[in-house]
Design a protein around this motif. Sequence first.
Motif, PDB file in Angstrom:
ATOM      1  N   VAL A   1     -34.850  11.529   6.599  1.00 43.57           N
ATOM      2  CA  VAL A   1     -35.474  10.569   7.524  1.00 43.57           C
ATOM      3  C   VAL A   1     -34.852   9.190   7.289  1.00 43.57           C
ATOM      4  CG1 VAL A   1     -37.647   9.445   8.221  1.00 43.57           C
ATOM      5  CG2 VAL A   1     -37.679  11.828   7.459  1.00 43.57           C
ATOM      6  N   THR A   2     -34.478   8.520   8.388  1.00 47.00           N
ATOM      7  CA  THR A   2     -34.084   7.114   8.249  1.00 47.00           C
ATOM      8  C   THR A   2     -35.240   6.265   8.762  1.00 47.00           C
ATOM      9  OG1 THR A   2     -33.085   6.941  10.461  1.00 47.00           O
ATOM     10  CG2 THR A   2     -31.642   7.632   8.649  1.00 47.00           C
ATOM     11  N   ALA A   3     -35.436   5.098   8.153  1.00 46.98           N
ATOM     12  CA  ALA A   3     -36.562   4.250   8.552  1.00 46.98           C
ATOM     13  C   ALA A   3     -36.233   2.787   8.316  1.00 46.98           C
ATOM     14  CB  ALA A   3     -37.808   4.637   7.758  1.00 46.98           C
TER      15      ALA A   3
ATOM     16  N   ILE B   1     -34.553  13.234  10.944  1.00 41.46           N
ATOM     17  CA  ILE B   1     -35.281  12.421  11.932  1.00 41.46           C
ATOM     18  C   ILE B   1     -34.781  10.987  11.803  1.00 41.46           C
ATOM     19  CG2 ILE B   1     -37.539  11.694  12.795  1.00 41.46           C
ATOM     20  CD1 ILE B   1     -38.787  14.070  11.405  1.00 41.46           C
ATOM     21  N   MET B   2     -34.180  10.511  12.873  1.00 42.10           N
ATOM     22  CA  MET B   2     -33.553   9.191  12.858  1.00 42.10           C
ATOM     23  C   MET B   2     -34.539   8.171  13.419  1.00 42.10           C
ATOM     24  SD  MET B   2     -30.274   9.856  11.956  1.00 42.10           S
ATOM     25  CE  MET B   2     -31.115  10.712  10.650  1.00 42.10           C
ATOM     26  N   CYS B   3     -35.284   7.576  12.500  1.00 43.44           N
ATOM     27  CA  CYS B   3     -36.353   6.674  12.931  1.00 43.44           C
ATOM     28  C   CYS B   3     -35.959   5.208  12.726  1.00 43.44           C
ATOM     29  CB  CYS B   3     -37.594   7.023  12.116  1.00 43.44           C
ATOM     30  SG  CYS B   3     -39.085   6.328  12.741  1.00 43.44           S
ATOM     31  N   ALA B   4     -34.831   4.984  12.047  1.00 41.65           N
ATOM     32  CA  ALA B   4     -34.444   3.601  11.743  1.00 41.65           C
ATOM     33  C   ALA B   4     -33.988   2.863  12.994  1.00 41.65           C
ATOM     34  CB  ALA B   4     -33.318   3.603  10.712  1.00 41.65           C
ATOM     35  N   ALA B   5     -34.218   1.554  12.981  1.00 44.89           N
ATOM     36  CA  ALA B   5     -33.690   0.685  14.038  1.00 44.89           C
ATOM     37  C   ALA B   5     -32.373   0.130  13.500  1.00 44.89           C
ATOM     38  CB  ALA B   5     -34.677  -0.440  14.319  1.00 44.89           C
ATOM     39  N   VAL B   6     -31.324   0.905  13.744  1.00 43.44           N
ATOM     40  CA  VAL B   6     -30.024   0.575  13.164  1.00 43.44           C
ATOM     41  C   VAL B   6     -29.325  -0.461  14.050  1.00 43.44           C
ATOM     42  CG1 VAL B   6     -27.847   1.564  12.328  1.00 43.44           C
ATOM     43  CG2 VAL B   6     -29.890   3.000  12.447  1.00 43.44           C
ATOM     44  N   ALA B   7     -28.703  -1.454  13.411  1.00 46.47           N
ATOM     45  CA  ALA B   7     -27.967  -2.455  14.197  1.00 46.47           C
ATOM     46  C   ALA B   7     -26.826  -1.764  14.938  1.00 46.47           C
ATOM     47  CB  ALA B   7     -27.399  -3.523  13.267  1.00 46.47           C
ATOM     48  N   ASP B   8     -26.617  -2.135  16.173  1.00 45.62           N
ATOM     49  CA  ASP B   8     -25.503  -1.568  16.933  1.00 45.62           C
ATOM     50  C   ASP B   8     -24.201  -2.322  16.655  1.00 45.62           C
ATOM     51  OD1 ASP B   8     -26.923   0.480  18.174  1.00 45.62           O
ATOM     52  OD2 ASP B   8     -27.768  -0.929  19.624  1.00 45.62           O
ATOM     53  N   TYR B   9     -24.333  -3.598  16.258  1.00 43.45           N
ATOM     54  CA  TYR B   9     -23.139  -4.417  15.962  1.00 43.45           C
ATOM     55  C   TYR B   9     -23.322  -5.146  14.640  1.00 43.45           C
ATOM     56  CZ  TYR B   9     -21.784  -3.621  20.781  1.00 43.45           C
ATOM     57  OH  TYR B   9     -21.407  -3.030  21.955  1.00 43.45           O
TER      58      TYR B   9
ATOM     59  N   ALA C   1     -18.794  -2.863  16.626  1.00 48.56           N
ATOM     60  CA  ALA C   1     -19.804  -1.792  16.676  1.00 48.56           C
ATOM     61  C   ALA C   1     -19.947  -1.129  15.305  1.00 48.56           C
ATOM     62  CB  ALA C   1     -19.400  -0.767  17.723  1.00 48.56           C
ATOM     63  N   THR C   2     -21.178  -0.749  14.982  1.00 52.80           N
ATOM     64  CA  THR C   2     -21.404   0.062  13.770  1.00 52.80           C
ATOM     65  C   THR C   2     -21.241   1.532  14.168  1.00 52.80           C
ATOM     66  OG1 THR C   2     -23.733   0.199  14.325  1.00 52.80           O
ATOM     67  CG2 THR C   2     -23.106  -1.556  12.800  1.00 52.80           C
ATOM     68  N   ALA C   3     -21.163   2.389  13.177  1.00 53.55           N
ATOM     69  CA  ALA C   3     -21.098   3.831  13.490  1.00 53.55           C
ATOM     70  C   ALA C   3     -22.486   4.274  13.935  1.00 53.55           C
ATOM     71  CB  ALA C   3     -20.684   4.594  12.250  1.00 53.55           C
ATOM     72  N   ASP C   4     -22.544   5.141  14.923  1.00 58.19           N
ATOM     73  CA  ASP C   4     -23.837   5.683  15.368  1.00 58.19           C
ATOM     74  C   ASP C   4     -24.162   6.871  14.451  1.00 58.19           C
ATOM     75  OD1 ASP C   4     -25.905   7.087  16.662  1.00 58.19           O
ATOM     76  OD2 ASP C   4     -25.317   6.223  18.589  1.00 58.19           O
ATOM     77  N   ILE C   5     -25.154   6.682  13.595  1.00 59.26           N
ATOM     78  CA  ILE C   5     -25.469   7.714  12.589  1.00 59.26           C
ATOM     79  C   ILE C   5     -25.967   8.980  13.273  1.00 59.26           C
ATOM     80  CG2 ILE C   5     -26.797   8.234  10.499  1.00 59.26           C
ATOM     81  CD1 ILE C   5     -27.154   5.129  10.217  1.00 59.26           C
ATOM     82  N   ALA C   6     -26.912   8.795  14.213  1.00 58.09           N
ATOM     83  CA  ALA C   6     -27.487   9.964  14.899  1.00 58.09           C
ATOM     84  C   ALA C   6     -26.383  10.760  15.606  1.00 58.09           C
ATOM     85  CB  ALA C   6     -28.542   9.511  15.900  1.00 58.09           C
ATOM     86  N   ALA C   7     -25.497  10.059  16.316  1.00 64.32           N
ATOM     87  CA  ALA C   7     -24.437  10.755  17.048  1.00 64.32           C
ATOM     88  C   ALA C   7     -23.487  11.470  16.081  1.00 64.32           C
ATOM     89  CB  ALA C   7     -23.672   9.759  17.909  1.00 64.32           C
TER      90      ALA C   7
ATOM     91  N   GLY D   1     -30.618  10.140  28.262  1.00 60.85           N
ATOM     92  CA  GLY D   1     -29.192   9.859  28.082  1.00 60.85           C
ATOM     93  C   GLY D   1     -28.815   9.907  26.604  1.00 60.85           C
ATOM     94  N   LYS D   2     -29.680   9.329  25.763  1.00 58.02           N
ATOM     95  CA  LYS D   2     -29.411   9.309  24.312  1.00 58.02           C
ATOM     96  C   LYS D   2     -29.512  10.705  23.722  1.00 58.02           C
ATOM     97  CE  LYS D   2     -30.823   4.608  23.882  1.00 58.02           C
ATOM     98  NZ  LYS D   2     -31.775   3.596  23.484  1.00 58.02           N
ATOM     99  N   LEU D   3     -30.506  11.447  24.211  1.00 54.58           N
ATOM    100  CA  LEU D   3     -30.697  12.821  23.729  1.00 54.58           C
ATOM    101  C   LEU D   3     -29.411  13.626  23.908  1.00 54.58           C
ATOM    102  CD1 LEU D   3     -33.512  14.931  23.446  1.00 54.58           C
ATOM    103  CD2 LEU D   3     -32.345  15.734  25.459  1.00 54.58           C
TER     104      LEU D   3
ATOM    105  N   LYS E   1     -26.245  12.388  24.658  1.00 55.46           N
ATOM    106  CA  LYS E   1     -25.073  11.767  24.049  1.00 55.46           C
ATOM    107  C   LYS E   1     -25.005  12.029  22.544  1.00 55.46           C
ATOM    108  CE  LYS E   1     -23.515   7.204  23.425  1.00 55.46           C
ATOM    109  NZ  LYS E   1     -24.279   6.028  23.254  1.00 55.46           N
ATOM    110  N   LYS E   2     -26.184  12.044  21.914  1.00 56.00           N
ATOM    111  CA  LYS E   2     -26.210  12.183  20.452  1.00 56.00           C
ATOM    112  C   LYS E   2     -26.442  13.631  20.007  1.00 56.00           C
ATOM    113  CE  LYS E   2     -28.039   7.494  20.283  1.00 56.00           C
ATOM    114  NZ  LYS E   2     -27.907   6.406  19.327  1.00 56.00           N
ATOM    115  N   ASN E   3     -26.562  14.548  20.995  1.00 52.38           N
ATOM    116  CA  ASN E   3     -26.784  15.976  20.695  1.00 52.38           C
ATOM    117  C   ASN E   3     -28.073  16.188  19.891  1.00 52.38           C
ATOM    118  OD1 ASN E   3     -26.268  18.723  20.676  1.00 52.38           O
ATOM    119  ND2 ASN E   3     -24.913  18.617  18.891  1.00 52.38           N
TER     120      ASN E   3
END
Length: 402
Positions: A193-195, A273-281, A304-310, A338-340, A342-344
């Motif tokens: 879990v990320t938070a 479960i990717m619950c964190a609000a990760v910075a996009d940049y 851009a940061t890496a998209d962990i979920a993707a 769309g996110k569902l 794109k991120k599989n």
Amino acid sequence: MRLEGKHIILGITGSIAAYKAAYLLRGLVKEGAEVQVVMTPAAKEFITPVTMSALSGKPVASEFFAANDGTWHSHVDMGQWADLMLIAPVTAATLGKMAHGIADNLLVTTYMSTKCPVFVAPAMDLDMFRHPSTLKNLDILRSFGNVILEPAEGELASGLHGKGRMQEPEQLVEEVVNFFNSKKKLLNKKVLVTAGPTYEKIDPVRFIGNYSSGKMGFALVEELAEQGAQVVLVAGPVSLQLTHPNIQRIDVQSASEMYEVCLHHFPEMDAAIMCAAVADYRPKQTAAQKMKRQTNEMSINLEATADIAASLGKLKTGRQLLVGFALETNDEEQNALGKLQKKNLDFIVLNSLQDQGAGFGVDTNKITILSKDNNAQVFELKHKTEVAADIVEKLTQELAKL
Ligand code: C5P
């Protein structure tokens, strides 16, 4: 320790089998349970409160008021605190009082104040046990949902032989452990879990962050651990605490640290479960020295940061589930779907900032779960612990399909 974190009230009544309650208490404490002993006045004739308080590490509750200082023993507070009440041994007299609401001692009032499951282990002579009044009272207790841990056949303290012998302390401990384990839906499952937010450094004293408090993720982690899962929590900077032994917490600051830890642990996981609000940049460069105020305008170059979920979505096998969160302000369902894709993800938990009581910092949330099969489940506004239970229930159902 199979009862770590569990709160148990051990009620003891006046039967000769009360001497076995010391072993029972020892067994529960050894398994990690916190035990509050409540004794009827008659129980104290068979075993001393000193023995029981020494073994439980807590004063025994027996009278409504403590004799020496008038302290009020609140049966209501005890009733609320407990995860389970076990009365062992229980006499015919106490069974009768429980069945008919005769709340004339602390044990029976506590029993009537509890919301938790109640187990009773009868101990009495065979004639008392087979008397119609005892059998009827046991039926009444069953109808209340109480669990009767049936006495065994065997030699009785009176010298007679028959049914009435309390189950042995080791057996009673196993009954309690089995009760807690049987409720667990995710035993032996591993969940990542990320938070919380991430902090992306601008210079030694400034960062780009967000308002995520981590409360939703931490509620999820607690619920997963409570259901028996082994949890790896990757937490951004938050001030929340956790104590459950099933949780391995790894604290990180930035999106790239979170990414590294998640990629390392994901292969052994059953779900993430990717619950964190990760910075996009993040700032392209972090200044080594504190940046000084100079001109009226300034800009920071971001990348851009890496998209962990993707990234986990690309690595995911058919035996793993991936769950994401979407916090949206507009075109909610469309964006989340769309996110569902794109991120599989297998499903995504949508919360909208347009809903009152949903989002950052608050203790409540209102969610919609969107699945990859286009199914949408809309939930009411609830406390985040209840929202966590809904999400874990969905996760359990989806894991069962794999
Ligand atoms: O695209 P967006 O950031 O809105 O997607 C949200 C989902 O993606 C959340 O589950 C979030 O934890 C995850 N995410 C991530 N890594 C990022 C950005 C978002 O894991 N860099």
